[in-house]
Scaffold this active site. Structure first.
Site, short mmCIF file in Angstrom:
data_model
loop_
_atom_site.label_atom_id
_atom_site.label_comp_id
_atom_site.label_asym_id
_atom_site.label_seq_id
_atom_site.Cartn_x
_atom_site.Cartn_y
_atom_site.Cartn_z
N ARG A 269 0.87 -1.18 0.00
CA ARG A 269 0.00 0.00 0.00
C ARG A 269 0.90 1.22 0.00
O ARG A 269 1.54 1.51 1.00
CB ARG A 269 -0.88 -0.06 1.26
CG ARG A 269 -1.96 0.98 1.33
CD ARG A 269 -2.60 0.97 2.72
NE ARG A 269 -1.75 1.64 3.68
CZ ARG A 269 -1.62 1.32 4.95
NH1 ARG A 269 -2.28 0.31 5.46
NH2 ARG A 269 -0.83 2.01 5.75
N HIS A 273 -3.54 4.20 5.17
CA HIS A 273 -4.65 3.25 5.28
C HIS A 273 -5.94 3.87 4.73
O HIS A 273 -6.62 3.29 3.90
CB HIS A 273 -4.83 2.86 6.75
CG HIS A 273 -6.12 2.16 7.05
ND1 HIS A 273 -6.42 0.92 6.54
CD2 HIS A 273 -7.19 2.54 7.79
CE1 HIS A 273 -7.62 0.55 6.96
NE2 HIS A 273 -8.11 1.52 7.71
N TYR A 283 4.80 4.61 11.21
CA TYR A 283 5.10 3.18 11.37
C TYR A 283 5.94 2.58 10.24
O TYR A 283 6.22 1.40 10.25
CB TYR A 283 3.80 2.38 11.56
CG TYR A 283 2.73 2.65 10.52
CD1 TYR A 283 2.73 1.97 9.31
CD2 TYR A 283 1.71 3.58 10.75
CE1 TYR A 283 1.76 2.21 8.35
CE2 TYR A 283 0.72 3.83 9.80
CZ TYR A 283 0.75 3.14 8.61
OH TYR A 283 -0.21 3.37 7.67
#
Lengths: 370, 325
Positions: A269, A273, A283
């Site tokens: 990705r 998100h 992260y």
């Protein structure tokens, strides 16, 4: 006791688990064809059509991203990076197959037949976006992770009971989804009933912020199907032709009455998100991201076709403009949808209205007519 | 007409609907060859075949999801959740999925699913088998919650539920399964899914109950009749939707009401009944609405449930209290 040899060597068993899964590849990251016999199956026109699917998805993503920032779309889960995985799997399916999508699978839903403006309306929470004609075979995008897997088992069993020829149920989830109980239950049910389901796991590396390695001790996600007695495969999810070929084979296998199949696509990705405040910098590191960005499924595939003289920058620009125009028209159509009323909501709770709903319809009709 | 127990009435309804509609399917844990742990589906697999009546793997969420998928493919699923306490495992399928599909799809998809499940105390089951969880279920929009108190209603309500195009949670009372017998018609018949039933007419007070508590209330009514007290008993039959008209009409007539449930007190069906009366029928009342329920503890299973379940004498005491208020 200490030196005695154990009756079972659990360490050896553990180390061997998942070793038999190797990602299938047709074209590597440098656009080098590693399985020429696959590429040879397609004309240049067909290969260009595949590229167009990915360009279409990338453009849809870019426009959706912008529209979300302008507040013109509601919920949007970015798809950038997953074009080969999403379009490759979906293109291998038939319109009569039943699509069980999750919320990042909007491009597949549209390619399966949902008009773009309806997808936008869904994003805005407008029920009109989910008013599906009877011959559109899909469920609305699933929000609860994994719930579509148990439902796919039911659709597949229904197909089997109806003895419908050449039809499968296909369901998507992500790497995080493979930790859900419903993921296992869905695969186990479909396996036990030998029902025609194709389970697709898009392993994009992250469940929001939690990396794949923290989801499970399993080396691959594909091996999770083994326990349910289901054949499974891992595929390079940045390689359109590999994804497409693998999915076509999986579909054929399931549609022929052999039972369910599971596919793990290895993808990434590129973005957050969702556009609701997620920041991958919290992260992920640049060092991790860069090689994946270089591994862009469009770059790899486009380069191959450009080298073949089958695709040019001009052609791409022209196509992108056309897609953008279509999207613009879809936004306009979505804007023209009538505003939802409370009575619309109330009318779709039950088929036969009970007293409480009837009373509330009367109450809101009075307010709405003012 | 034949004399049938409550569970025989259920089997009867299932057999008739399997026979009359070939899209109906019965499935769940042990429902096939074994005929269900209570024999509710006894003989149905032998009669209709494994394609129509079949065992599933042991996973309730899977059973719920399977129902949704089968409904999408045009079937009319009648899944069984073996005991109501196991429903938590499949609450997403029910509350998060099937009950929302009509809304979610703008009315373009039906979910004609009837989930059957036994519940209710008094038979000394293990933990998580007999809990009254109907309050949770009744709060789910798009789901009907039905619970019969006698063999006639069990058959008629189940047939109505199966024929309905929306999901229905059909709650069968464990204690009533074999403790109640009645003459019921042999043919198929329906009982409406939104009508409470005045099972005993009276003029002094209304006892509003459902499932096994209806029978306890009727016993109290018999007892008080000997003292010249006329008790009306209303059987709710459906907990969602609640038949507001019948409840309010009864309270208008008697001026006094006691709402009764076996479940814990907090946020229950009886509270819903009491609030309805307070909201729309307060001026009919000569006394506060009484409530009988179990206490707000975790369900104490096994033999301990005998002390915990609302007993007939509690209903009687509360009825007298409201009468003498």
């Amino acid at each position: 006791m200490g030196n005695e040899k154990s009756i079972v060597d659990f360490s050896a068993i553990r180390d061997a688990l998942g070793n038999d899964f190797k990602p299938v590849q047709v074209m590597d990251g440098q656009s080098k064809v590693v399985k020429p016999e696959i590429v040879a199956k397609y004309s240049n026109d067909q290969l260009v059509d595949f590229l167009k699917l990915m360009i279409w998805e990338r453009t849809l993503h870019q426009r959706s991203n912008a529209l979300t920032r302008q507040g013109r779309l509601g919920f949007y889960a970015p798809t950038e990076g997953q074009e080969a995985s999403e379009m490759g799997t979906n293109a291998a399916m038939k319109k009569t197959d039943v699509l069980m999508p999750a919320y990042r699978d909007i491009p597949q839903v549209i390619q399966h037949g949902l008009p773009v403006y309806k997808a936008f309306l869904w994003s805005r929470g407008h029920v009109l976006g989910n008013e599906y004609p009877e011959d559109f075979h899909a469920m609305p995008p699933q929000i609860i992770i994994g719930a579509q897997y148990v439902q796919a088992a039911g659709v597949a069993l229904g197909i089997k009971k109806n003895k419908t020829p050449d039809k499968v149920a296909y369901a998507y989830t992500g790497d995080g989804g493979t930790s859900q109980g419903d993921f296992y239950e869905g695969m186990n049910f479909a396996g036990a009933f030998q029902a025609p389901a194709v389970f697709i796991v898009q392993n994009n590396g992250y469940a929001i912020s939690v990396p794949r390695r923290k989801q499970t001790a399993a080396k691959t996600l594909a091996q999770k199907a083994v326990a349910a007695g289901i054949p499974s495969v891992q595929v390079d999810g940045m390689d359109f032709l590999a994804v497409y070929e693998v999915t076509k084979a999986a579909r054929e296998y399931a549609a022929a009455g052999n039972g369910p199949v599971m596919i793990e696509t290895l993808t990434y990705r590129f973005g957050p998100h969702t556009n609701a405040g997620d920041d991958p910098k919290r992260y992920r590191t640049k060092d991790e991201e860069e090689p994946w960005f270089d591994n862009d499924p469009l770059i790899r595939y486009r380069k191959y076709l450009t080298d073949q003289g089958a695709w040019s920058e001009e052609q791409e620009n022209e196509y992108v403009e056309q897609v953008k125009a279509d999207i613009k028209a879809a936004v306009k159509q979505a804007d023209d949808a009538p505003k939802q009323k409370m009575t619309d909501f109330l009318a779709n709770v039950f088929e036969e209205q009970p007293q409480n709903i009837q009373n509330q319809i009367t109450e809101f009709q009075a307010k709405e007519s003012k | 007409m034949s004399k049938k127990t409550y569970i025989q009435a259920i089997t009867d309804a299932l057999r008739l609907e399997l026979g009359s509609d070939d899209r109906t399917l019965i499935f769940g844990e042990d429902v096939g060859k074994n005929g269900g742990v209570f024999r509710a589906t006894d003989g149905l697999q032998a009669e209709f075949g494994e394609d129509r009546v079949f065992d599933t793997p042991l996973a309730e969420s899977g059973i719920g999801g399977l129902s949704i998928g089968l409904a999408l493919e045009g079937f009319r699923p009648i899944p069984e959740i073996q005991f109501l306490g196991f429903v938590f495992e499949t609450l997403d399928s029910i509350a998060g999925q099937m009950s929302r599909e009509r809304f979610r799809t703008g009315g373009t998809r039906h979910m004609p699913i009837t989930i059957r499940s036994p519940y209710g105390g008094g038979t000394h089951t293990p933990e998580m088998h007999a809990d009254s969880l109907e309050g949770y279920l009744a709060q789910i929009p798009g789901l009907r919650v039905v619970t019969p108190s006698n063999p006639y209603d069990a058959k008629g309500l189940l047939i109505s539920s199966i024929r309905n195009n929306d999901p229905v949670f059909f709650l069968e009372n464990l204690k009533l399964y074999r403790s109640m017998k009645a003459d019921i018609p042999d043919e198929a018949y329906t009982v409406p899914l939104d009508k409470a039933n005045v099972v005993r007419e009276g003029t002094d007070i209304s006892l509003i109950a459902y499932s096994a508590q209806v029978n306890q209330s009727l016993k109290v009514a018999d007892k008080l009749e000997k003292e010249g007290i006329s008790v009306e008993v209303v059987d709710l039959r459906t907990l969602s939707p609640l038949d507001e008209e019948t409840i309010l009409k009864s309270v208008e007539k008697t001026g006094r009401a006691v709402a009764i449930q076996e479940a814990q007190r907090q946020a229950g069906i009886a509270a819903n009944v009491a609030s309805l009366i307070a909201e729309k029928g307060a001026l009919y009342l000569s006394a506060p609405v009484g409530r009988v329920s179990a206490p707000d503890t975790v369900y104490p299973f096994g033999l301990a449930e005998d002390d915990w379940l609302p007993a007939e004498d509690e209903i009687e005491a509360k009825t007298r209290e409201i009468l003498n208020y």
